[in-house]
Design an enzyme around this catalytic site. Structure first.
Site, PDB file in Angstrom:
ATOM      1  N   TRP A  28       0.842  -1.200   0.000  1.00 49.46           N
ATOM      2  CA  TRP A  28       0.000   0.000   0.000  1.00 49.46           C
ATOM      3  C   TRP A  28       0.879   1.251   0.000  1.00 49.46           C
ATOM      4  O   TRP A  28       1.403   1.650   1.046  1.00 49.46           O
ATOM      5  CB  TRP A  28      -0.918   0.000   1.232  1.00 49.46           C
ATOM      6  CG  TRP A  28      -1.908  -1.120   1.167  1.00 49.46           C
ATOM      7  CD1 TRP A  28      -3.070  -1.116   0.453  1.00 49.46           C
ATOM      8  CD2 TRP A  28      -1.835  -2.403   1.811  1.00 49.46           C
ATOM      9  NE1 TRP A  28      -3.722  -2.320   0.621  1.00 49.46           N
ATOM     10  CE2 TRP A  28      -2.984  -3.120   1.447  1.00 49.46           C
ATOM     11  CE3 TRP A  28      -0.899  -3.013   2.661  1.00 49.46           C
ATOM     12  CZ2 TRP A  28      -3.229  -4.418   1.893  1.00 49.46           C
ATOM     13  CZ3 TRP A  28      -1.152  -4.300   3.094  1.00 49.46           C
ATOM     14  CH2 TRP A  28      -2.311  -4.989   2.708  1.00 49.46           C
TER      15      TRP A  28
ATOM     16  N   VAL B 189      -5.583 -11.690   7.166  1.00 49.09           N
ATOM     17  CA  VAL B 189      -6.489 -12.824   6.952  1.00 49.09           C
ATOM     18  C   VAL B 189      -5.675 -14.108   6.806  1.00 49.09           C
ATOM     19  O   VAL B 189      -4.507 -14.089   6.414  1.00 49.09           O
ATOM     20  CB  VAL B 189      -7.382 -12.630   5.694  1.00 49.09           C
ATOM     21  CG1 VAL B 189      -8.455 -11.600   5.930  1.00 49.09           C
ATOM     22  CG2 VAL B 189      -6.550 -12.291   4.477  1.00 49.09           C
TER      23      VAL B 189
ATOM     24  N   ARG C  90      -4.013   6.312  -2.364  1.00 48.79           N
ATOM     25  CA  ARG C  90      -2.710   5.666  -2.508  1.00 48.79           C
ATOM     26  C   ARG C  90      -1.773   6.548  -3.326  1.00 48.79           C
ATOM     27  O   ARG C  90      -2.207   7.176  -4.298  1.00 48.79           O
ATOM     28  CB  ARG C  90      -2.851   4.296  -3.176  1.00 48.79           C
ATOM     29  CG  ARG C  90      -3.635   3.358  -2.283  1.00 48.79           C
ATOM     30  CD  ARG C  90      -3.562   1.927  -2.693  1.00 48.79           C
ATOM     31  NE  ARG C  90      -4.528   1.171  -1.895  1.00 48.79           N
ATOM     32  CZ  ARG C  90      -4.810  -0.096  -2.082  1.00 48.79           C
ATOM     33  NH1 ARG C  90      -4.196  -0.778  -3.021  1.00 48.79           N
ATOM     34  NH2 ARG C  90      -5.698  -0.703  -1.316  1.00 48.79           N
TER      35      ARG C  90
ATOM     36  N   HIS D  90      -6.827   1.714   2.647  1.00 54.32           N
ATOM     37  CA  HIS D  90      -7.913   0.764   2.404  1.00 54.32           C
ATOM     38  C   HIS D  90      -8.974   0.962   3.488  1.00 54.32           C
ATOM     39  O   HIS D  90      -8.770   1.726   4.433  1.00 54.32           O
ATOM     40  CB  HIS D  90      -7.398  -0.686   2.371  1.00 54.32           C
ATOM     41  CG  HIS D  90      -6.530  -1.090   3.534  1.00 54.32           C
ATOM     42  ND1 HIS D  90      -6.041  -2.367   3.701  1.00 54.32           N
ATOM     43  CD2 HIS D  90      -6.073  -0.406   4.617  1.00 54.32           C
ATOM     44  CE1 HIS D  90      -5.334  -2.432   4.805  1.00 54.32           C
ATOM     45  NE2 HIS D  90      -5.325  -1.263   5.369  1.00 54.32           N
TER      46      HIS D  90
ATOM     47  N   ALA E 169     -13.639 -11.583   5.819  1.00 52.62           N
ATOM     48  CA  ALA E 169     -13.582 -10.163   5.462  1.00 52.62           C
ATOM     49  C   ALA E 169     -13.237 -10.051   3.983  1.00 52.62           C
ATOM     50  O   ALA E 169     -12.585 -10.932   3.419  1.00 52.62           O
ATOM     51  CB  ALA E 169     -12.524  -9.452   6.295  1.00 52.62           C
TER      52      ALA E 169
ATOM     53  N   GLN F 102     -13.524   2.000  -1.936  1.00 56.00           N
ATOM     54  CA  GLN F 102     -13.568   0.571  -1.592  1.00 56.00           C
ATOM     55  C   GLN F 102     -14.833   0.316  -0.783  1.00 56.00           C
ATOM     56  O   GLN F 102     -15.396   1.230  -0.175  1.00 56.00           O
ATOM     57  CB  GLN F 102     -12.365   0.187  -0.723  1.00 56.00           C
ATOM     58  CG  GLN F 102     -11.095  -0.031  -1.524  1.00 56.00           C
ATOM     59  CD  GLN F 102      -9.996  -0.679  -0.701  1.00 56.00           C
ATOM     60  OE1 GLN F 102     -10.059  -0.732   0.523  1.00 56.00           O
ATOM     61  NE2 GLN F 102      -8.970  -1.160  -1.383  1.00 56.00           N
TER      62      GLN F 102
HETATM   63  C1  FA5 Z   1      -6.901  -4.270   0.037  1.00 47.02           C
HETATM   64  O1  FA5 Z   1      -6.968  -3.056   0.016  1.00 47.02           O
HETATM   65  C2  FA5 Z   1      -7.351  -5.066   1.221  1.00 47.02           C
HETATM   66  N1  FA5 Z   1      -7.693  -4.183   2.294  1.00 47.02           N
HETATM   67  C3  FA5 Z   1      -8.533  -5.921   0.787  1.00 47.02           C
HETATM   68  C4  FA5 Z   1      -8.924  -6.945   1.812  1.00 47.02           C
HETATM   69  C5  FA5 Z   1      -9.948  -6.650   2.695  1.00 47.02           C
HETATM   70  C6  FA5 Z   1      -8.280  -8.166   1.850  1.00 47.02           C
HETATM   71  C7  FA5 Z   1     -10.331  -7.622   3.650  1.00 47.02           C
HETATM   72  C8  FA5 Z   1      -8.635  -9.105   2.796  1.00 47.02           C
HETATM   73  C9  FA5 Z   1      -9.669  -8.825   3.661  1.00 47.02           C
HETATM   74  P1  FA5 Z   1      -6.047  -4.411  -2.402  1.00 47.02           P
HETATM   75  O2  FA5 Z   1      -4.914  -3.499  -2.263  1.00 47.02           O
HETATM   76  O3  FA5 Z   1      -5.832  -5.591  -3.303  1.00 47.02           O
HETATM   77  O4  FA5 Z   1      -6.515  -5.022  -1.037  1.00 47.02           O
HETATM   78  O5  FA5 Z   1      -7.310  -3.597  -2.915  1.00 47.02           O
HETATM   79  C10 FA5 Z   1      -8.610  -4.153  -2.943  1.00 47.02           C
HETATM   80  C11 FA5 Z   1      -9.321  -3.796  -4.256  1.00 47.02           C
HETATM   81  O6  FA5 Z   1      -9.277  -2.390  -4.465  1.00 47.02           O
HETATM   82  C12 FA5 Z   1      -8.644  -4.384  -5.482  1.00 47.02           C
HETATM   83  O7  FA5 Z   1      -9.088  -5.688  -5.726  1.00 47.02           O
HETATM   84  C13 FA5 Z   1      -9.092  -3.447  -6.572  1.00 47.02           C
HETATM   85  O8  FA5 Z   1     -10.417  -3.756  -6.997  1.00 47.02           O
HETATM   86  C14 FA5 Z   1      -9.161  -2.130  -5.870  1.00 47.02           C
HETATM   87  N2  FA5 Z   1      -7.948  -1.328  -6.101  1.00 47.02           N
HETATM   88  C15 FA5 Z   1      -6.717  -1.499  -5.568  1.00 47.02           C
HETATM   89  N3  FA5 Z   1      -5.872  -0.541  -5.972  1.00 47.02           N
HETATM   90  C16 FA5 Z   1      -6.587   0.280  -6.776  1.00 47.02           C
HETATM   91  C17 FA5 Z   1      -6.288   1.490  -7.496  1.00 47.02           C
HETATM   92  N4  FA5 Z   1      -5.087   2.072  -7.446  1.00 47.02           N
HETATM   93  N5  FA5 Z   1      -7.263   2.065  -8.221  1.00 47.02           N
HETATM   94  C18 FA5 Z   1      -8.499   1.510  -8.245  1.00 47.02           C
HETATM   95  N6  FA5 Z   1      -8.866   0.400  -7.596  1.00 47.02           N
HETATM   96  C19 FA5 Z   1      -7.921  -0.225  -6.858  1.00 47.02           C
END
Ligand code: FA5
Length: 346
Positions: A156, A260, A203, A177, A314, A217
């Site tokens: 992140w 998780v 981010r 997130h 989650a 999100q």
């Molecule tokens: C997370 O942010 C974790 N908090 C998700 C999680 C929650 C995992 C609970 C387990 C349990 P991640 O970085 O992969 O994970 O982001 C989650 C989703 O946000 C991605 O699958 C994607 O759909 C979206 N996403 C991530 N980065 C971006 C971005 N820069 N722009 C748009 N959408 C994004």
């Protein structure tokens, strides 16, 4: 002076009655209410009058000014109607022509999608909760099993705030997130919990067709006795079916998130190439929509839940990615570039 004002009133009113077009109306206004009008001169000269006369004349002159202004407004309305009637008679105005369309504002596509997703989850028994976008490092990382210097922090790219509170609490950041809300909610209530948390996240990253630096999100989690990975899978498949329809393919596979165990990622087949592989899906045929997993026992213990009694799942999904899949949108940056040609399509 009072009789002078009365004379002015009579004269002004009788002239106003015969005014029938906007130009004469404006001339009347200048003559009786304008800067050089007799009434304005009287009002200006009040200061030089003896006190008693100033009081009486002032009250009468002001009353006359208000009266003339009200009469003018009423006559304006009447003149407008006279003008319309004249235009119709002379054939200059066709009242049967269709009117100009009034453009009605609508909700931004992300708001529409947010409401749609919230409806799906609330119909499954989830409650909607919101949380802060500016967050303590503790909730965003530490409480989620991501201590300082843990390599998972690189997942992140974080926007840090230059701030520490008077108790020396860790620095603040723009939440990367919505997962910190898992901790905040669990700290404040006892199981069973079934909550979704929609909101903006930030981010520090270079944008491209599928990455924004500010996006939405929706976090979801459920903690109770006997919750298993099958519940997670069933909930997410049902959600995706309702949102995208039955034809869409979904893929579940292992992923790593420190909070998780086990962790999974869910993807949907690429809308552009239907799974064949293209630039949009980086030749994989799939577009990742969310991360998920079973809440780590360490996380449960940290908020005071007994991991031998309770289990939970989650997930965290990207809202704009859902929209892209649903409507075949090729570039995420379109959502926040304020181009009406794009926004009006929703
Ligand atoms: C997370 O942010 C974790 N908090 C998700 C999680 C929650 C995992 C609970 C387990 C349990 P991640 O970085 O992969 O994970 O982001 C989650 C989703 O946000 C991605 O699958 C994607 O759909 C979206 N996403 C991530 N980065 C971006 C971005 N820069 N722009 C748009 N959408 C994004």
């Amino acid at each position: 002076m009072i009789s002078k004002l009365e004379e002015l009133r009579r004269q002004a009113l009788s002239e106003l009655d015969s005014v029938e077009n906007p130009e004469s109306l404006e001339n009347w206004r200048i003559r009786y209410l304008g800067r050089k009008s007799e009434l304005t001169q009287i009002l200006r000269g009040l200061a030089s009058l003896p006190i008693e006369e100033r009081r009486k004349t002032g009250a009468a002159a002001n009353e006359l000014r208000v009266f003339l202004e009200t009469s003018l407004a009423a006559r304006e309305e009447a003149v407008r109607e006279i003008e319309i009637a004249r235009s119709i008679k002379e054939g200059r105005l066709d009242v049967t022509l269709p009117g100009r369309p009034v453009s009605i504002a609508r909700l931004h596509p992300t708001t529409q999608m947010l409401r749609q997703i919230s409806d799906i989850f609330t119909s499954m028994g989830f409650e909607v909760v919101e949380g802060p976008e500016v967050e303590w490092e503790y909730y965003n990382f530490e409480a989620l099993n991501i201590p300082q210097d843990h390599p998972a922090r690189d997942m992140w790219a974080t926007l840090w705030m230059d701030y520490t509170d008077s108790d020396g609490r860790h620095p603040m950041l723009l939440r990367t997130h919505t997962s910190p809300m898992q901790i905040r909610v669990m700290e404040s209530r006892q199981p069973p919990v079934r909550v979704i948390v929609p909101g903006k996240v930030y981010r520090y990253e270079a944008t491209d067709a599928t990455h924004e630096s500010m996006f939405y999100q929706i976090e979801g989690f459920a903690v109770d006795t006997n919750i298993t990975l099958a519940d997670l899978k069933g909930t997410l498949f049902e959600f995706a079916r309702r949102l995208f329809g039955k034809e869409r393919k979904m893929r579940f596979r292992c992923d790593y998130f420190p909070f998780v165990e086990p962790g999974v990622e869910m993807a949907v087949d690429c809308f552009q190439c239907s799974g064949a592989g293209c630039q949009l899906c980086s030749e994989t045929g799939w577009i990742e929509i969310l991360g998920a997993g079973m809440v780590h026992p360490e996380v449960l213990s940290r908020v005071g839940y007994d991991p031998d009694v309770y289990t939970g799942f989650a997930f965290g999904l990207g809202l704009e990615r859902m929209l892209m899949l649903k409507y075949g949108i090729e570039d995420i940056r379109l959502f926040y570039s304020n181009d009406l040609r794009f926004l009006k399509q929703f």
